[in-house]
Design an enzyme around this catalytic site. Structure first.
Site, PDB file in Angstrom:
ATOM      1  N   HIS A  17      20.232  33.921  34.205  1.00  0.00           N
ATOM      2  CA  HIS A  17      21.342  34.828  34.490  1.00  0.00           C
ATOM      3  C   HIS A  17      21.910  34.580  35.889  1.00  0.00           C
ATOM      4  O   HIS A  17      23.096  34.797  36.120  1.00  0.00           O
ATOM      5  CB  HIS A  17      20.896  36.286  34.336  1.00  0.00           C
ATOM      6  CG  HIS A  17      20.732  36.700  32.904  1.00  0.00           C
ATOM      7  ND1 HIS A  17      21.387  37.758  32.345  1.00  0.00           N
ATOM      8  CD2 HIS A  17      19.994  36.158  31.906  1.00  0.00           C
ATOM      9  CE1 HIS A  17      21.063  37.860  31.058  1.00  0.00           C
ATOM     10  NE2 HIS A  17      20.203  36.895  30.772  1.00  0.00           N
ATOM     11  N   THR A 131      26.225  37.112  29.674  1.00  0.00           N
ATOM     12  CA  THR A 131      25.655  35.789  29.964  1.00  0.00           C
ATOM     13  C   THR A 131      25.520  34.928  28.713  1.00  0.00           C
ATOM     14  O   THR A 131      25.528  33.708  28.796  1.00  0.00           O
ATOM     15  CB  THR A 131      24.259  35.981  30.600  1.00  0.00           C
ATOM     16  OG1 THR A 131      24.418  36.832  31.725  1.00  0.00           O
ATOM     17  CG2 THR A 131      23.644  34.679  31.053  1.00  0.00           C
ATOM     18  N   GLN A 331      17.886  20.239  36.413  1.00  0.00           N
ATOM     19  CA  GLN A 331      18.342  19.976  35.040  1.00  0.00           C
ATOM     20  C   GLN A 331      19.760  19.404  34.943  1.00  0.00           C
ATOM     21  O   GLN A 331      20.010  18.516  34.127  1.00  0.00           O
ATOM     22  CB  GLN A 331      18.239  21.253  34.200  1.00  0.00           C
ATOM     23  CG  GLN A 331      18.653  21.024  32.746  1.00  0.00           C
ATOM     24  CD  GLN A 331      18.107  22.062  31.808  1.00  0.00           C
ATOM     25  OE1 GLN A 331      16.890  22.260  31.738  1.00  0.00           O
ATOM     26  NE2 GLN A 331      18.960  22.727  31.073  1.00  0.00           N
ATOM     27  N   HIS A 346      15.043  24.531  23.993  1.00  0.00           N
ATOM     28  CA  HIS A 346      14.809  25.805  23.307  1.00  0.00           C
ATOM     29  C   HIS A 346      16.137  26.474  22.938  1.00  0.00           C
ATOM     30  O   HIS A 346      16.137  27.512  22.289  1.00  0.00           O
ATOM     31  CB  HIS A 346      13.969  26.726  24.184  1.00  0.00           C
ATOM     32  CG  HIS A 346      14.677  27.230  25.420  1.00  0.00           C
ATOM     33  ND1 HIS A 346      15.484  26.450  26.215  1.00  0.00           N
ATOM     34  CD2 HIS A 346      14.705  28.471  26.000  1.00  0.00           C
ATOM     35  CE1 HIS A 346      15.966  27.164  27.232  1.00  0.00           C
ATOM     36  NE2 HIS A 346      15.506  28.393  27.110  1.00  0.00           N
ATOM     37  N   TRP A 349      21.074  29.726  26.232  1.00  0.00           N
ATOM     38  CA  TRP A 349      22.518  29.515  26.225  1.00  0.00           C
ATOM     39  C   TRP A 349      22.962  28.574  27.346  1.00  0.00           C
ATOM     40  O   TRP A 349      23.806  27.701  27.150  1.00  0.00           O
ATOM     41  CB  TRP A 349      23.260  30.843  26.282  1.00  0.00           C
ATOM     42  CG  TRP A 349      24.751  30.689  26.241  1.00  0.00           C
ATOM     43  CD1 TRP A 349      25.643  31.165  27.140  1.00  0.00           C
ATOM     44  CD2 TRP A 349      25.528  30.010  25.227  1.00  0.00           C
ATOM     45  NE1 TRP A 349      26.921  30.829  26.763  1.00  0.00           N
ATOM     46  CE2 TRP A 349      26.880  30.118  25.591  1.00  0.00           C
ATOM     47  CE3 TRP A 349      25.196  29.324  24.058  1.00  0.00           C
ATOM     48  CZ2 TRP A 349      27.914  29.576  24.841  1.00  0.00           C
ATOM     49  CZ3 TRP A 349      26.227  28.761  23.297  1.00  0.00           C
ATOM     50  CH2 TRP A 349      27.557  28.890  23.685  1.00  0.00           C
ATOM     51  N   SER A 351      21.229  26.150  28.807  1.00  0.00           N
ATOM     52  CA  SER A 351      20.831  24.779  28.473  1.00  0.00           C
ATOM     53  C   SER A 351      21.746  24.211  27.397  1.00  0.00           C
ATOM     54  O   SER A 351      22.133  23.040  27.442  1.00  0.00           O
ATOM     55  CB  SER A 351      19.378  24.745  27.993  1.00  0.00           C
ATOM     56  OG  SER A 351      18.514  25.072  29.062  1.00  0.00           O
ATOM     57  N   GLU A 354      25.055  23.415  28.940  1.00  0.00           N
ATOM     58  CA  GLU A 354      24.907  22.281  29.861  1.00  0.00           C
ATOM     59  C   GLU A 354      24.822  20.968  29.076  1.00  0.00           C
ATOM     60  O   GLU A 354      25.472  19.981  29.415  1.00  0.00           O
ATOM     61  CB  GLU A 354      23.666  22.482  30.743  1.00  0.00           C
ATOM     62  CG  GLU A 354      23.867  23.574  31.788  1.00  0.00           C
ATOM     63  CD  GLU A 354      22.595  24.129  32.413  1.00  0.00           C
ATOM     64  OE1 GLU A 354      22.685  25.130  33.145  1.00  0.00           O
ATOM     65  OE2 GLU A 354      21.503  23.573  32.164  1.00  0.00           O
ATOM     66  N   ASP A 370      18.475  34.919  21.726  1.00  0.00           N
ATOM     67  CA  ASP A 370      19.716  34.322  21.213  1.00  0.00           C
ATOM     68  C   ASP A 370      19.554  32.881  20.736  1.00  0.00           C
ATOM     69  O   ASP A 370      20.490  32.295  20.188  1.00  0.00           O
ATOM     70  CB  ASP A 370      20.775  34.350  22.319  1.00  0.00           C
ATOM     71  CG  ASP A 370      20.327  33.646  23.609  1.00  0.00           C
ATOM     72  OD1 ASP A 370      19.112  33.520  23.814  1.00  0.00           O
ATOM     73  OD2 ASP A 370      21.191  33.222  24.389  1.00  0.00           O
ATOM     74  N   GLN A 371      18.389  32.279  20.956  1.00  0.00           N
ATOM     75  CA  GLN A 371      18.245  30.831  20.762  1.00  0.00           C
ATOM     76  C   GLN A 371      18.435  30.357  19.317  1.00  0.00           C
ATOM     77  O   GLN A 371      19.032  29.293  19.103  1.00  0.00           O
ATOM     78  CB  GLN A 371      16.898  30.378  21.354  1.00  0.00           C
ATOM     79  CG  GLN A 371      16.855  30.635  22.864  1.00  0.00           C
ATOM     80  CD  GLN A 371      15.463  30.844  23.425  1.00  0.00           C
ATOM     81  OE1 GLN A 371      14.467  30.515  22.772  1.00  0.00           O
ATOM     82  NE2 GLN A 371      15.368  31.402  24.632  1.00  0.00           N
TER      83      GLN A 371
HETATM   84  C1  UDX Z   1      17.290  33.151  29.344  1.00  0.00           C
HETATM   85  C2  UDX Z   1      17.138  33.189  27.808  1.00  0.00           C
HETATM   86  O1  UDX Z   1      15.897  32.756  27.383  1.00  0.00           O
HETATM   87  C3  UDX Z   1      18.254  32.432  27.162  1.00  0.00           C
HETATM   88  O2  UDX Z   1      18.056  32.347  25.771  1.00  0.00           O
HETATM   89  C4  UDX Z   1      19.513  33.190  27.492  1.00  0.00           C
HETATM   90  O3  UDX Z   1      20.597  32.626  26.812  1.00  0.00           O
HETATM   91  C5  UDX Z   1      19.721  33.206  28.994  1.00  0.00           C
HETATM   92  O4  UDX Z   1      18.572  33.749  29.629  1.00  0.00           O
HETATM   93  P1  UDX Z   1      16.233  30.665  29.901  1.00  0.00           P
HETATM   94  O5  UDX Z   1      15.251  30.810  28.814  1.00  0.00           O
HETATM   95  O6  UDX Z   1      15.708  30.406  31.241  1.00  0.00           O
HETATM   96  O7  UDX Z   1      17.282  31.886  29.962  1.00  0.00           O
HETATM   97  O8  UDX Z   1      17.157  29.424  29.417  1.00  0.00           O
HETATM   98  P2  UDX Z   1      18.591  28.913  29.802  1.00  0.00           P
HETATM   99  O9  UDX Z   1      19.647  29.871  29.409  1.00  0.00           O
HETATM  100  O10 UDX Z   1      18.694  27.569  29.236  1.00  0.00           O
HETATM  101  O11 UDX Z   1      18.602  28.836  31.397  1.00  0.00           O
HETATM  102  C6  UDX Z   1      17.738  28.034  32.138  1.00  0.00           C
HETATM  103  C7  UDX Z   1      18.443  27.532  33.378  1.00  0.00           C
HETATM  104  O12 UDX Z   1      17.468  26.940  34.210  1.00  0.00           O
HETATM  105  C8  UDX Z   1      19.496  26.481  33.070  1.00  0.00           C
HETATM  106  O13 UDX Z   1      20.651  26.711  33.853  1.00  0.00           O
HETATM  107  C9  UDX Z   1      18.829  25.173  33.476  1.00  0.00           C
HETATM  108  O14 UDX Z   1      19.713  24.221  34.018  1.00  0.00           O
HETATM  109  C10 UDX Z   1      17.840  25.620  34.533  1.00  0.00           C
HETATM  110  N1  UDX Z   1      16.647  24.766  34.509  1.00  0.00           N
HETATM  111  C11 UDX Z   1      15.774  24.804  33.461  1.00  0.00           C
HETATM  112  C12 UDX Z   1      16.416  23.921  35.583  1.00  0.00           C
HETATM  113  O15 UDX Z   1      17.208  23.862  36.530  1.00  0.00           O
HETATM  114  N2  UDX Z   1      15.291  23.156  35.566  1.00  0.00           N
HETATM  115  C13 UDX Z   1      14.386  23.173  34.554  1.00  0.00           C
HETATM  116  O16 UDX Z   1      13.393  22.461  34.637  1.00  0.00           O
HETATM  117  C14 UDX Z   1      14.637  24.045  33.457  1.00  0.00           C
END
Ligand code: UDX
Length: 454
Positions: A17, A131, A331, A346, A349, A351, A354, A370-371
């Site tokens: 977030h 988000t 990432q 996973h 959102w 990822s 991105e 939401d995945q």
């Molecule tokens: C959470 C929820 O799980 C996700 O489903 C929702 O949509 C947003 O909030 P998260 O699980 O951390 O987030 O996943 P994601 O939304 O993909 O965000 C992870 C962030 O961390 C991405 O911006 C990614 O670039 C960053 N990241 C992840 C890194 O910088 N390095 C890593 O090794 C892993």
């Protein structure tokens, strides 16, 4: 700089977030406004963000020493956050005004609807920032409107959406007994008081979710502002960007980049499950051996608490040369690197967007929240990858991991997926260029709520 050009961004304090809000803040800063990001005191102290164009401030969630882990439960956390957050946001707004930087527009995470009330008491314009994807938000709107009965047992056909099977829906909806009732309440509460806010912003690209966005636009005036990724990545210019970072965990950038530099183009499988997901030891093991049997080099993010689940000797056997295992990665730099040919994700959102925005084909291994919906769209709507099939009981076997990686990287449809990935990449890039859909929305907000000319 005119006094009224200050925009305050209030994220929910977790990685997925904070990242999009920080990037949104940078878009405002790039247009000459003062942009301040205010996560919690605990986050600000522990994450050591790099300096950049967005100012930093903090509010309190009531757990300044250890953050969320101190709270014991999600509902206890959210209750205290609302009390301490309202009070400290109020203080922050007063302090900024006293310092000659009165906030004009407050952009708050829709997980924190109380922030809008505080903003309105100060006479500010308020914008609720969602988000997650437009699709997922639209599904939750339909739940709130009573158009979906929980738990969902059969496919649903709803306005603005394709037909969705139970397994395509956010994980809370088909569960017989919701395992995370506080989270379900939180995602549904995002729409509480929406009629009181001036703006509803969605972390998406209109062109990615056209019908869903059109529906939300009609229903509540929602505007897309994504992808929330620094433009330089979209332009294929790799960093010197010290301005990116707000990593809650420290990545070893030099190590990852040097390792990727040593690999041929489009040869590497990048694997990451975001900042929250936890796999079972058995699932970790299946994933490990699945990656090994592809014969391809892999860069795998295994966060520290997860590392004990790796099969014994795996890191040593595959370590460094064939497979680099790191606790956290940069990432965006990784996905933008030419060596990466596939992203096993996973489908959080951020990822997902991105991967799409950087043109990398995906293998979706959704875990929860939401995945599943994001993975469904990856496979069937954007057609930029595949979603793994689970066994009865939920396990994804190593053979299935291998099959999916091969399908995306060398299968009969891999060329088509790569072409689609490039297509979405171009659309995402266009959205944040001058006159692009998201950039126009941001310019419109500035013109409406700030003195600064957009
Ligand atoms: C959470 C929820 O799980 C996700 O489903 C929702 O949509 C947003 O909030 P998260 O699980 O951390 O987030 O996943 P994601 O939304 O993909 O965000 C992870 C962030 O961390 C991405 O911006 C990614 O670039 C960053 N990241 C992840 C890194 O910088 N390095 C890593 O090794 C892993």
């Amino acid at each position: 700089m005119a006094n009224s050009d200050h925009v305050l961004f209030l994220p929910y304090p977790c990685q997925g977030h904070i990242n999009p809000m920080l990037q949104l803040g940078k878009r405002f800063a790039a247009r000459g406004l003062v942009a301040t990001l205010a996560p919690t005191r605990f986050i600000l102290r522990t994450a050591r963000p790099e300096p950049g164009t967005v100012r930093l401030a903090a509010i309190s969630d009531g757990f300044d020493q250890a953050g969320y882990t101190e709270a014991g439960s999600v509902s206890a956390y959210l209750d205290r956050f609302e009390q301490a957050g309202s009070r400290t946001l109020d203080d922050l707004l007063r302090t900024e005004a006293a310092a000659g930087r009165p906030v004009r527009l407050l952009v708050f995470d829709a997980f924190l609807p109380w922030a809008g009330d505080v903003g309105r008491r100060h006479g500010l314009a308020t914008a609720s920032f969602l988000t997650q994807s437009a699709t997922v938000n639209l599904i939750y709107c339909h739940v709130n409107a009573g158009r979906i009965e929980l738990p969902v047992r059969a496919a649903v056909e709803l306005p603005g959406l394709p037909r969705l099977e139970p397994r395509d829906l956010p994980s809370y909806l088909p569960e017989l007994i919701c395992l995370y009732p506080a989270y379900l309440e939180m995602v549904l509460n995002q729409f509480k008081n929406l009629e009181k806010v001036d703006e509803v912003l969605i972390n998406t690209v209109h062109e990615l979710e056209r019908e869903e966005m059109d529906y939300l636009k009609r229903a509540c005036g929602a505007k897309s502002v994504g992808p929330t990724i620094p433009s330089l990545y979209l332009d294929n210019r790799l960093p010197s960007d010290s301005d990116y970072g707000f990593h809650l965990f420290a990545p070893d950038v030099a190590l990852c980049m040097a390792w990727l530099d040593s690999k041929p183009p489009a040869s590497v499988v990048y694997v990451s499950f975001g900042s929250m997901s936890a796999l079972s030891p058995e699932q970790t093991s299946e994933l490990a051996f699945g990656l090994a049997s592809t014969g391809k080099p892999f860069l795998w993010v295994v966060r520290s608490p997860e590392a004990t689940k790796l099969p014994r000797g795996f890191a040593e056997e595959y370590g460094a040369e064939r497979g680099l295992i790191v606790a956290w990665s940069p990432q965006l730099e990784v996905l933008a690197h030419a060596a990466v040919g596939c992203f096993v994700t996973h489908c959080g959102w951020n990822s997902t967007v991105e991967g799409l925005s950087l043109g990398v084909p995906l293998v979706g291994v959704p875990q929860w929240t939401d995945q599943p919906t994001n993975a469904k769209y990856v496979e069937d709507v954007w057609e930029v990858g595949v979603r793994v099939r689970r066994e009865e009981g939920g396990l994804v076997r190593r053979k299935e991991i291998e099959r999916c990686v091969r399908e995306v990287m060398e299968g009969g449809r891999s060329g088509e997926m790569s072409r689609n990935a490039v297509k979405w990449r171009e659309l995402a890039k266009a959205a944040v260029e001058e006159k692009g859909s998201s950039e126009e929305n941001i310019a419109g907000l500035i013109a409406k709520y700030c003195n600064q000319k957009a």
